[in-house]
Design a protein around this motif. Structure first.
Motif, mmCIF file in Angstrom:
data_model
loop_
_atom_site.group_PDB
_atom_site.id
_atom_site.type_symbol
_atom_site.label_atom_id
_atom_site.label_comp_id
_atom_site.label_asym_id
_atom_site.label_seq_id
_atom_site.Cartn_x
_atom_site.Cartn_y
_atom_site.Cartn_z
ATOM 1 N N LEU A 413 46.155 56.227 43.717
ATOM 2 C CA LEU A 413 45.005 56.021 42.826
ATOM 3 C C LEU A 413 45.316 54.962 41.778
ATOM 4 C CD1 LEU A 413 42.138 56.859 42.044
ATOM 5 C CD2 LEU A 413 43.116 58.695 40.639
ATOM 6 N N GLU A 414 46.534 54.967 41.257
ATOM 7 C CA GLU A 414 46.924 53.960 40.266
ATOM 8 C C GLU A 414 46.905 52.553 40.870
ATOM 9 O OE1 GLU A 414 50.694 55.239 38.779
ATOM 10 O OE2 GLU A 414 49.800 56.436 37.151
ATOM 11 N N LEU A 415 47.347 52.416 42.120
ATOM 12 C CA LEU A 415 47.311 51.103 42.772
ATOM 13 C C LEU A 415 45.873 50.625 42.959
ATOM 14 C CD1 LEU A 415 50.113 51.458 45.493
ATOM 15 C CD2 LEU A 415 50.118 49.930 43.500
ATOM 16 N N LEU A 416 44.990 51.540 43.322
ATOM 17 C CA LEU A 416 43.586 51.181 43.481
ATOM 18 C C LEU A 416 42.978 50.771 42.138
ATOM 19 C CD1 LEU A 416 41.052 50.992 45.246
ATOM 20 C CD2 LEU A 416 40.657 53.435 44.823
ATOM 21 N N CYS A 417 43.304 51.506 41.074
ATOM 22 C CA CYS A 417 42.789 51.186 39.742
ATOM 23 C C CYS A 417 43.351 49.860 39.240
ATOM 24 C CB CYS A 417 43.128 52.306 38.760
ATOM 25 S SG CYS A 417 42.185 53.831 39.045
ATOM 26 N N LEU A 418 44.596 49.563 39.570
ATOM 27 C CA LEU A 418 45.196 48.288 39.187
ATOM 28 C C LEU A 418 44.480 47.134 39.890
ATOM 29 C CD1 LEU A 418 47.446 46.827 37.632
ATOM 30 C CD2 LEU A 418 48.913 47.105 39.649
ATOM 31 N N ALA A 419 44.164 47.324 41.175
ATOM 32 C CA ALA A 419 43.439 46.287 41.916
ATOM 33 C C ALA A 419 42.050 46.063 41.328
ATOM 34 C CB ALA A 419 43.343 46.683 43.386
ATOM 35 N N LEU A 420 41.432 47.116 40.839
ATOM 36 C CA LEU A 420 40.122 46.977 40.191
ATOM 37 C C LEU A 420 40.238 46.215 38.878
ATOM 38 C CD1 LEU A 420 38.691 50.552 40.832
ATOM 39 C CD2 LEU A 420 37.524 48.430 41.428
ATOM 40 N N ALA A 421 41.232 46.574 38.047
ATOM 41 C CA ALA A 421 41.389 45.960 36.727
ATOM 42 C C ALA A 421 41.762 44.481 36.834
ATOM 43 C CB ALA A 421 42.435 46.713 35.921
ATOM 44 N N THR A 422 42.556 44.110 37.819
ATOM 45 C CA THR A 422 42.999 42.720 37.949
ATOM 46 C C THR A 422 41.976 41.856 38.684
ATOM 47 O OG1 THR A 422 44.153 43.240 40.024
ATOM 48 C CG2 THR A 422 45.427 43.383 37.958
ATOM 49 N N GLY A 423 40.943 42.488 39.251
ATOM 50 C CA GLY A 423 39.934 41.730 39.976
ATOM 51 C C GLY A 423 40.282 41.485 41.427
ATOM 52 N N GLU A 424 41.414 42.036 41.876
ATOM 53 C CA GLU A 424 41.786 41.890 43.285
ATOM 54 C C GLU A 424 40.702 42.502 44.166
ATOM 55 O OE1 GLU A 424 45.240 43.548 46.330
ATOM 56 O OE2 GLU A 424 45.697 43.357 44.177
ATOM 57 N N ILE A 425 40.140 43.640 43.691
ATOM 58 C CA ILE A 425 38.944 44.209 44.311
ATOM 59 C C ILE A 425 37.779 43.875 43.374
ATOM 60 C CG2 ILE A 425 37.760 46.299 45.056
ATOM 61 C CD1 ILE A 425 40.451 47.562 45.580
ATOM 62 N N PRO A 426 36.878 43.009 43.771
ATOM 63 C CA PRO A 426 35.818 42.569 42.850
ATOM 64 C C PRO A 426 34.778 43.652 42.589
ATOM 65 C CG PRO A 426 35.485 41.620 45.029
ATOM 66 C CD PRO A 426 36.808 42.336 45.080
ATOM 67 N N THR A 427 34.259 43.663 41.380
ATOM 68 C CA THR A 427 33.151 44.533 41.000
ATOM 69 C C THR A 427 32.122 43.687 40.245
ATOM 70 O OG1 THR A 427 34.316 45.156 38.955
ATOM 71 C CG2 THR A 427 34.543 46.638 40.843
ATOM 72 N N ARG A 428 30.948 44.254 40.005
ATOM 73 C CA ARG A 428 29.866 43.516 39.367
ATOM 74 C C ARG A 428 29.643 43.989 37.934
ATOM 75 N NH1 ARG A 428 28.176 45.321 44.094
ATOM 76 N NH2 ARG A 428 26.824 46.892 43.129
ATOM 77 N N ASN A 429 29.527 43.031 37.017
ATOM 78 C CA ASN A 429 29.096 43.283 35.625
ATOM 79 C C ASN A 429 30.023 44.218 34.851
ATOM 80 O OD1 ASN A 429 26.732 41.761 36.228
ATOM 81 N ND2 ASN A 429 25.791 43.610 37.097
ATOM 82 N N SER A 430 31.277 44.356 35.274
ATOM 83 C CA SER A 430 32.189 45.299 34.618
ATOM 84 C C SER A 430 33.308 44.597 33.845
ATOM 85 C CB SER A 430 32.802 46.243 35.662
ATOM 86 O OG SER A 430 33.491 45.492 36.657
ATOM 87 N N HIS A 431 33.248 43.273 33.764
ATOM 88 C CA HIS A 431 34.345 42.499 33.176
ATOM 89 C C HIS A 431 34.620 42.901 31.729
ATOM 90 C CE1 HIS A 431 36.978 39.055 32.369
ATOM 91 N NE2 HIS A 431 36.288 38.878 31.253
ATOM 92 N N SER A 432 33.578 43.224 30.964
ATOM 93 C CA SER A 432 33.732 43.461 29.527
ATOM 94 C C SER A 432 34.661 44.616 29.200
ATOM 95 C CB SER A 432 32.361 43.720 28.886
ATOM 96 O OG SER A 432 31.766 44.881 29.452
ATOM 97 N N TRP A 433 34.826 45.558 30.103
ATOM 98 C CA TRP A 433 35.703 46.702 29.825
ATOM 99 C C TRP A 433 36.780 46.916 30.888
ATOM 100 C CZ3 TRP A 433 35.788 50.923 33.247
ATOM 101 C CH2 TRP A 433 34.781 50.933 34.221
ATOM 102 N N LEU A 434 36.467 46.601 32.153
ATOM 103 C CA LEU A 434 37.397 46.920 33.233
ATOM 104 C C LEU A 434 38.639 46.034 33.202
ATOM 105 C CD1 LEU A 434 37.849 48.709 35.675
ATOM 106 C CD2 LEU A 434 36.565 47.057 37.059
ATOM 107 N N THR A 435 38.478 44.793 32.778
ATOM 108 C CA THR A 435 39.597 43.853 32.745
ATOM 109 C C THR A 435 40.736 44.328 31.849
ATOM 110 O OG1 THR A 435 38.040 42.055 33.110
ATOM 111 C CG2 THR A 435 40.216 41.436 32.314
#
Length: 508
Positions: A413-435
């Protein structure tokens, strides 16, 4: 156990109510309302600030109290979301840094002014009777200052704030500014009317409700000052007389997010009522609505009152599933965050799906599973919308879990969350907090919003089999997430995300 058999004809008339208390009050909400201990404390006036998650029943409590107060002859004032707008406040007022005017105190003064004026306008509607009760000066003040005013509640609030703002950041000399501010903060315009108001309140009761402060919440400077000032005003006004009560409701996470409220928590903790529900109380809620629908179709009310809650449920929903090996009630409750709105929505979805298919009651378990995907999709969207200001783009974070296993070891789960935070897995409109989220912080967020459940460490059997108890934030108030090694996506989201339930593999 006593059983209840319902005619197939009741299927078309069975009604669990609407998710909105405002619409439900006209459909029998009061007759099937669960009078919890929390409700009793609020109704008695012992608690005046109601906190709870969206859909927890805050508005339902206010609607029932308001109706009963009107029946008792009280004057009731309800401020709805249409009466305030955070966007309007931010556009109308200067920033706090412009002249360093303390908005928390300004809003508190403006709220006191607004509520006192609304109360006096309410009781001045019968001028002659008010005059006989010793309130002639109140009648004259309203007649001379507010009788012809077309200002709504938000406009009246803003007008008082603008008076404060004009002095705070205007060109007045220091001495004049101090005197004028003191006059406005002390509500000098109406302060001399408060003794008369106390006299009138000896014979008249006035109750004010300020609800749904989260509607349109944008976490702006003005939004936070608006709410924190209201809380301070509420505490002050409620001290005037026992027959004047101001009630306020707010979502728990917004309360926690306002520094001024957090700093003042010790001062008003005894006034807070936090709304929590258990499986038993939610079963009681649904059972009451089943009884109400049955009574409306001619079933004997005395007989219905003797039927246990579980028997009422089983009269509508088949008790067990051979496939999943669990009760229908347990299955549906597991797919909620223990909020009345959710169980009402799920039950209603099942009914609507079953109509035209089922020939009678109780409904087969298949009716529940057929309705689950639509319910799951709606709840995922609603939860993402609920947190859209704190965590914009949250829905795209949920979607990253689509098609994956619903159970995660912490490292995975931590690896998946790290990929989300670094943008390796892209998401929409979440940059303001997820980064800026560390993996542990993102896990905490997903647990707090209800998306993840966690298995407390120390349960060796659960750790070995992978089938031990997992708990959400709605079930336990305190859990050391840093020590948790196994997580699951909450069952409420699984159908929408296409996550297979382990029971389906075991029993297939």
């Amino acid at each position: 156990m006593t059983r209840l058999a319902l005619s197939p004809r009741i299927l078309d008339h069975l009604d669990f109510g609407t998710p909105s208390a405002e619409r439900d009050i006209g459909r029998g909400l009061e007759k099937c309302f669960v009078e919890s201990a929390a409700y009793q404390r609020v109704h008695s006036g012992a608690k005046t600030i109601v906190l709870g998650n969206r859909g927890a029943g805050k508005s339902a409590i206010f609607q029932v109290i308001a109706k009963r107060e009107r029946i008792a002859g009280s004057n009731v004032i309800e401020l709805s979301p249409d009466d305030y707008s955070y966007e309007l406040l931010s556009s109308a007022l200067a920033a706090e840094r412009a002249g360093s005017w303390a908005k928390h105190g300004a809003y508190a003064a403006a709220w006191k002014y607004l509520i006192y004026v609304l109360v006096m306008k309410e009781i001045a509607r019968k001028g002659m009777r008010l005059t006989k009760n010793g309130g002639a000066d109140i009648h004259r003040y309203i007649r001379d200052n507010h009788a012809t005013s077309q200002l709504g509640s938000i406009s009246l609030l803003i007008s008082y704030l603008k008076r404060l703002e004009g002095i705070k950041i205007g060109p007045l000399e220091a001495g004049v500014r101090t005197r004028e501010l003191d006059r406005l903060y002390k509500l000098e315009e109406i302060h001399n009317l408060l003794p008369s108001l106390r006299n009138v309140l000896e014979r008249r009761r006035v109750v004010v409700f300020v609800d749904e402060l989260d509607r349109g919440w944008d976490s702006s400077e003005d939004a936070q000052a608006f709410v924190s000032g209201l809380f301070q005003a509420c505490v002050s006004i409620n001290g005037l007389h026992r027959n004047l009560r101001v009630y306020v409701s707010l979502r728990q996470e917004l309360y926690d997010d306002i520094p001024a409220l957090y700093e003042d928590a010790q001062k008003h903790r005894d006034l807070l009522e936090r709304i929590h529900w258990s499986e038993e109380s939610l079963l009681e809620l649904i059972a009451k609505r089943i009884r109400y629908s049955a009574q409306e179709r001619g079933y004997d009310s005395e007989m219905l009152r003797r039927i246990p809650d579980r028997a009422c449920w089983s009269a509508v929903f088949a008790g067990d599933s051979d496939r999943f090996g669990e009760s229908s009630f347990g299955y549906m409750m597991e797919r909620t965050l223990y909020r009345p709105r959710e169980i009402i929505q799920f039950c209603t979805e099942v009914l609507e799906t079953a109509r035209g298919r089922a020939s009678g009651l109780p409904l087969p378990f298949a009716s529940i599973t057929r309705a689950e995907h639509g319910y799951s999709a709606e709840r995922a969207k609603d939860i993402a919308a609920e947190y859209r200001y704190q965590y914009p783009g949250l829905m795209s974070v949920f979607d990253v879990f689509r098609g994956r296993s619903h159970t995660f070891a912490r490292d995975d789960l931590e690896l998946l969350c790290l990929a989300l935070a670094t943008g390796e897995i892209p998401t929409r409109n979440s940059h303001s907090w997820l980064t800026y989220c560390e993996p542990d912080a993102l896990i905490e967020i997903l647990w707090q919003v209800g998306f993840l459940t966690a298995q407390p460490i120390g349960d060796e059997v659960a750790h070995r089999t992978g089938n031990g108890a997992f708990f959400g934030a709605h079930q336990v108030q305190h859990l050391n997430l840093a020590a948790v090694q196994r997580f699951q996506v909450h069952p409420m989201f699984r159908a929408y995300l296409g996550l297979e339930d382990p029971a389906s593999r075991i029993h297939s």
